[in-house]
Design an enzyme around this catalytic site. Structure first.
Site, PDB file in Angstrom:
ATOM      1  N   ARG A 172       0.858  -1.296  -0.030  1.00 10.15           N
ATOM      2  CA  ARG A 172      -0.080   0.023   0.018  1.00 10.15           C
ATOM      3  C   ARG A 172       0.777   1.194   0.101  1.00 10.15           C
ATOM      4  NH1 ARG A 172      -1.837  -3.495   4.033  1.00 10.15           N
ATOM      5  NH2 ARG A 172      -4.192  -4.363   3.594  1.00 10.15           N
ATOM      6  N   HIS A 191      -3.941  -9.051   3.566  1.00  2.58           N
ATOM      7  CA  HIS A 191      -5.255  -9.341   3.888  1.00  2.58           C
ATOM      8  C   HIS A 191      -5.753 -10.412   5.066  1.00  2.58           C
ATOM      9  CE1 HIS A 191      -6.192  -8.110  -0.745  1.00  2.58           C
ATOM     10  NE2 HIS A 191      -6.145  -7.523  -0.140  1.00  2.58           N
ATOM     11  N   LYS A 224      -1.908  -2.726   8.155  1.00  5.31           N
ATOM     12  CA  LYS A 224      -3.189  -2.438   8.872  1.00  5.31           C
ATOM     13  C   LYS A 224      -2.980  -3.243  10.159  1.00  5.31           C
ATOM     14  CE  LYS A 224      -5.810  -0.906   5.125  1.00  5.31           C
ATOM     15  NZ  LYS A 224      -7.369  -1.116   4.559  1.00  5.31           N
ATOM     16  N   HIS A 270      -2.927   2.387  -5.967  1.00  3.95           N
ATOM     17  CA  HIS A 270      -3.627   1.116  -5.541  1.00  3.95           C
ATOM     18  C   HIS A 270      -3.641   0.168  -6.689  1.00  3.95           C
ATOM     19  CE1 HIS A 270      -5.137  -0.321  -1.801  1.00  3.95           C
ATOM     20  NE2 HIS A 270      -6.125  -0.771  -2.335  1.00  3.95           N
ATOM     21  N   ARG A 303      -0.959  -2.016  -6.802  1.00  3.69           N
ATOM     22  CA  ARG A 303      -1.077  -3.311  -5.926  1.00  3.69           C
ATOM     23  C   ARG A 303      -2.253  -4.190  -6.756  1.00  3.69           C
ATOM     24  NH1 ARG A 303      -1.516  -4.399  -0.471  1.00  3.69           N
ATOM     25  NH2 ARG A 303      -3.236  -4.940   0.179  1.00  3.69           N
ATOM     26  N   TYR A 305      -9.421 -11.267  -6.931  1.00  7.19           N
ATOM     27  CA  TYR A 305      -8.479 -11.310  -8.245  1.00  7.19           C
ATOM     28  C   TYR A 305      -8.493 -12.538  -9.204  1.00  7.19           C
ATOM     29  CZ  TYR A 305      -6.428  -7.363  -5.532  1.00  7.19           C
ATOM     30  OH  TYR A 305      -6.075  -6.178  -5.147  1.00  7.19           O
TER      31      TYR A 305
END
Length: 297
Positions: free
Chosen positions: A145, A265, A169, A239, A242, A274
């Site tokens: 990110r 994730h 995150k 993004h 990414r 994806y």
């Protein structure tokens, strides 16, 4: 308890117990303020007086808003009422059985490999060229990110083991393998990086023209300039790189769990997007590659 005090308690719980970021905390607080204002207009000022019908009416009133925003509103409201029940402020969770609106998932925008090659074809003349080349190679090579890229320090790169350590995150650290292109251009950049430091000291890996750490805004600005120079779609964002990283790995047969780990994730369902391809692409591949898709004359 008053709704105002309940919101304050919940936000403090989010900060000190859940460890939510300032950005997430502000988002929660904004949603709950809108919710509180709606309830206040109905002369509801105490949490015990809130009913499930009030929540449903609140969502109906916001029906003109984007589905994703309404879904976020409801998530925050559900978390709020779950907390109220958990700490015995209320006897029931009035939000428990309210269904979330169904979101239409769209395929993420990506760049073709040809466009990636064009974007990364940066002529190395000034130190900033070396920095931009290293940043973009690293972003496409790891799927980081933009916030993770700009927060990297020089100590996060492990050249010996070809790894990069990233704080993602929720303050979750992960390690991502570095490819030869990323390693090569990071090394080239590190050779010129001392000249960018000016007289200050900074441990951030990527520096701006003031010798300080690159910001998200600075990254966006540099990317837009490169896109313009290359004649590529100006709507491409960090993004997009990414998404391109993940999509190109899936297309070449990479394991979805590995991609999940690299992207950071927490839920595999987020990564599964994806694997989706359009019906047109399926048909195209069938007619192009299946040996009996066409009948010979």
């Amino acid at each position: 308890m008053s709704i105002e005090n309940a919101i304050k308690d919940f936000i403090n719980y989010c900060i000190f117990e859940k460890g939510l970021s300032d950005k997430t905390k502000d988002s929660y607080l904004n949603d709950l303020k809108v919710y509180q204002e709606f309830l206040s207009n109905r002369h509801i000022h105490d949490v015990e007086r809130i009913s499930s019908d009030d929540i449903k009416d609140f969502l109906k009133e916001r029906s003109d808003t984007e589905t994703t925003t309404i879904a976020h509103n409801l998530t925050v409201i559900k978390n709020f009422h779950t907390y109220l029940l958990k700490v015995n402020i209320t006897k029931d969770n009035v939000s428990e059985f309210i269904e979330r609106p169904k979101l239409r998932k769209s395929l993420p925008k990506t760049l073709s490999i040809e466009d990636i090659d064009k974007l990364l074809d940066i002529k190395l003349e000034r130190e900033f060229d070396y920095r931009n080349k290293a940043m973009l190679e690293l972003m496409y090579g790891t799927g980081l990110r933009v916030s993770e890229i700009v927060n990297l320090t020089v100590n996060d790169i492990d050249m010996t083991n070809c790894l990069i350590r990233v704080m993602g995150k929720g303050n979750k650290e992960r390690e991502i393998p570095l490819g030869e292109y990323s390693i090569y251009y990071i090394q080239k950049y590190l050779e010129v990086r001392p000249s960018m430091l000016k007289k200050a000291s900074c441990d951030k890996l990527f520096l701006n023209n003031h010798g300080q750490g690159m910001t998200r805004q600075g990254f966006f600005k540099n990317l837009k300039q490169i896109l313009k120079e290359k004649g590529l779609n100006p709507e491409v964002s960090p993004h997009t790189l990414r998404h391109s990283f993940a999509t190109h790995l899936v297309n070449r047969g990479a394991d979805l769990r590995s991609i999940q780990e690299m992207l950071g994730h927490s839920d595999i369902s987020t990564t599964k997007i994806y694997t989706r391809v359009s019906d047109d692409k399926v048909k195209q591949d069938y007619f192009e590659y299946h040996p009996r898709s066409h009948k010979e004359e």
